[in-house]
Design an enzyme around this catalytic site. Sequence first.
Site, short mmCIF file in Angstrom:
data_model
loop_
_atom_site.label_atom_id
_atom_site.label_comp_id
_atom_site.label_asym_id
_atom_site.label_seq_id
_atom_site.Cartn_x
_atom_site.Cartn_y
_atom_site.Cartn_z
N ARG A 102 0.83 -1.21 0.00
CA ARG A 102 0.00 0.00 0.00
C ARG A 102 0.86 1.26 0.00
O ARG A 102 0.52 2.23 -0.66
CB ARG A 102 -0.95 -0.03 1.21
N TYR A 121 -6.55 -1.03 -6.63
CA TYR A 121 -5.96 -2.26 -6.09
C TYR A 121 -5.25 -2.05 -4.76
O TYR A 121 -5.04 -0.92 -4.33
CB TYR A 121 -5.09 -2.99 -7.10
N GLU A 122 -4.94 -3.16 -4.11
CA GLU A 122 -4.44 -3.18 -2.73
C GLU A 122 -5.43 -2.56 -1.75
O GLU A 122 -5.05 -2.01 -0.73
CB GLU A 122 -3.08 -2.47 -2.62
N GLY A 123 -6.70 -2.68 -2.05
CA GLY A 123 -7.74 -2.08 -1.22
C GLY A 123 -8.13 -0.74 -1.79
O GLY A 123 -7.30 0.17 -1.85
#
Length: 596
Positions: free
Chosen positions: A295, A439-441
Site C-alpha cells: 500500500r 488495487y491493494e484495497g
Amino acid sequence: MQVYEAPIRDMRFVLEELHTDDGFGELEGFEDFDADMRAAILEEANKLCRDVLLPLNWSGDQEGCRIENGVVRTPEGFQQAYKQFCEGGWAGLGVDQKWGGQGAPHSLAKMVEEMSCSTNLSFGLYPGLTNGAMVALDGYGSEDLKNFYMPRLANGEWTGTMCLTESHCGTDLGLLRTKAVPQDDGSYLVTGNKIFISAGDHDLADNIVHLVLARLPDAPKGVKGISLFLVPKYLPNDDGSLGDHNNAGPTAIEHKMGLKASATCQMAFEDSKGWLVGKPNRGLEAMFAMMNSERVAVGIQGLGVGEIAYQSAVYYAKDRLQGRSLSGAKNPDGPADPIIVHPDVRRMLMTMRAYNEGSRAVSAWVSRALDAEHAAVEPEARERAKDFIALMTPVVKALFTDLGHESAHLAVQVYGGHGYIQESGIEQFARDARIAQIYEGTNGIQALDLVGRKLPDRMGRNLRSFFHPVSQFIEENAGDEQIGKMVASLQQSFGALQLSTGHIAQKGLKDPEEAGAAAYDYLRLLGFVAMAYCFAKATKVAHQKLAEGTDEIAFYEAKIITAKFFFDRLLPPATAQFMAIKSGKASMMDMPEDAF
C-alpha cells in the site's frame, strides 16, 4: 511527449534537510549510505530509469502482453531491461544484506521506486510485487523457506506474487474458496482459481513464487480460516535448478484500461504443491504485512505518475505557442506566446508541482518511520514509528493515488487535444494511474481502515505520533516573521482536523455509518494537514539556507513559492472538508435504494 528527469535535488532535500528532526533519532545499520553514496545511487537510478525504462513505456503500452503456449510474453525490450535491472543490483536495493540485498534504507529505496514508477509503471510492478512477497516471507516463513527462496528473490532470479482475489470475492476475503490439502511430507496441494494477479506469469525470470491464500480442510469459516502458502510455478530441486511444472499458471490475461505491459493474470492452481507460510488459519496476518508494504508502494506509484505527468506538461507548456499573455506579449518576435504564460495553465502546473512535492515530503517522513521501526536506537522511537506507519499507510495509499490521477488528468488538459490522442503518450498516464486508486484495497476501504481501525486503536495512540510533532511545530514557530502566516494556516487546518477527530470519535461510537460517511473527507483532511506541516517546515529550512548565503538560490526560492501556492490555493478547500464531516450521513444515506 513523455519527458522525465528524476527530481534528485528535491529527493535529497526531503532526505537530508527536511526531516532531520523527525524525532526518530539515530538509526543503526545504514552507515554505508552516507550523503555521497545516496547521491550516487540516485544518479545511477535516474540513468537507468530515464535511458532504459522510459523508452519502453509507450511502446510497451501499445504492444501489451500476450499468452503463447501457456506462457505470458512481455513486450519487446522488457526482458533485456529486466536483466540490466537485476545485474545492477536494483532488485535487492532495499533488501537485507543477509539475503544478498544491498541493505539500503527504505527512505532511499522509495525514491528509486518513485523513479521506476514515473518512467515505466508496468515494468515496476514485476520487481515491486517481488519486494512485497519478500516482506511476508521474511516475516512469517520458516527458516528453510527463507534460506532457500529469499536470496533468489532478492537478486531477481525469481519473482514473487500475491494471490488473494477470486472472482466472487475481492475485499471480503472471508468468501475465499481456494483449498489446501495437507500431505504426509509436510507440503500441501493447493487448488483454486484467482483473478487480477499482477505479474502472475511472464518471461522475465526463471521461476515465479506465488503466495496464495487458501483454506485448510478443517478451517473455520470466514477470515479466521485463511492460511498462506508458498506455491512456486516450477518445483525447484535442492540445488535451485528447476524441476517439473507445478500446475500453477495463467488461464488468461485481463484486458485492462491501462498497465498493458504488466501481466495481470487469471490463475489456476490444480493440486499445486505448496508450503505453509506462518501458522495455520493465520494467513491474513502474513498477507497484511505484505499488503501494508504494497500500500505504501502503491502510494509511491501515484506520486511517480504525478511527477512524469508534471514534467511532460511543463515541457509542452513552454513549447506550445497559443495566444498572448494577458499582461502583454512575452514572445513578441513569434506568432504567439507559449501557453505557460496563461494563469489557468500556471494553476494546473502549480497544482501538480505542489501535489508532487507535498507527497514526496510526506513519503520521506513515512519512509523514515519504516526505517526507524527496526533501526532506531531508542525502543520508544521504534514504537512511535510503528504507530505512525499504521496511521499514515492508508493516507499514503489513498491520497497519493488520488492526487497522482488528478495530476495525470491535468497533464492531458494542458496538452489539450494533443493530450487526448495516443501519439503524445500523455493519455497513458491517466489510464495507468487509475488502477492505483483501486488495487491493494480501494481508496474508500483505506478511508474506512483509517477511521474504523487506526483512529480508535489503543484509545487513539496512533494519532499521537502525528499530532504531537505538528502541535509542537506550531507552538515553536507561531511568531516567526518569515513563516508565521503559513503556521497560522497550518494551525487552522490542524484545528479542523482535531475537531473532525472528536466528531468522528463521538458520532462513530453511536453509529458506525456516521464514521463511514466521514471517512473519505477525514483521510483527505489528514493528508493535507501532513503536507501543510511539511511545506511549512520546508519553507523554514529554505529561508535558513538563503540567509546562510547558499549558491542554490533558485531551488530554495522555488520551494518557498510552491509552499505559498499550496497554502493559498490547495489547503483552504481541504480545511473546509470539516464542514462536510460535520454534516453527517443523512444526505447520503437517507435516499431509498429504489430511488437510485
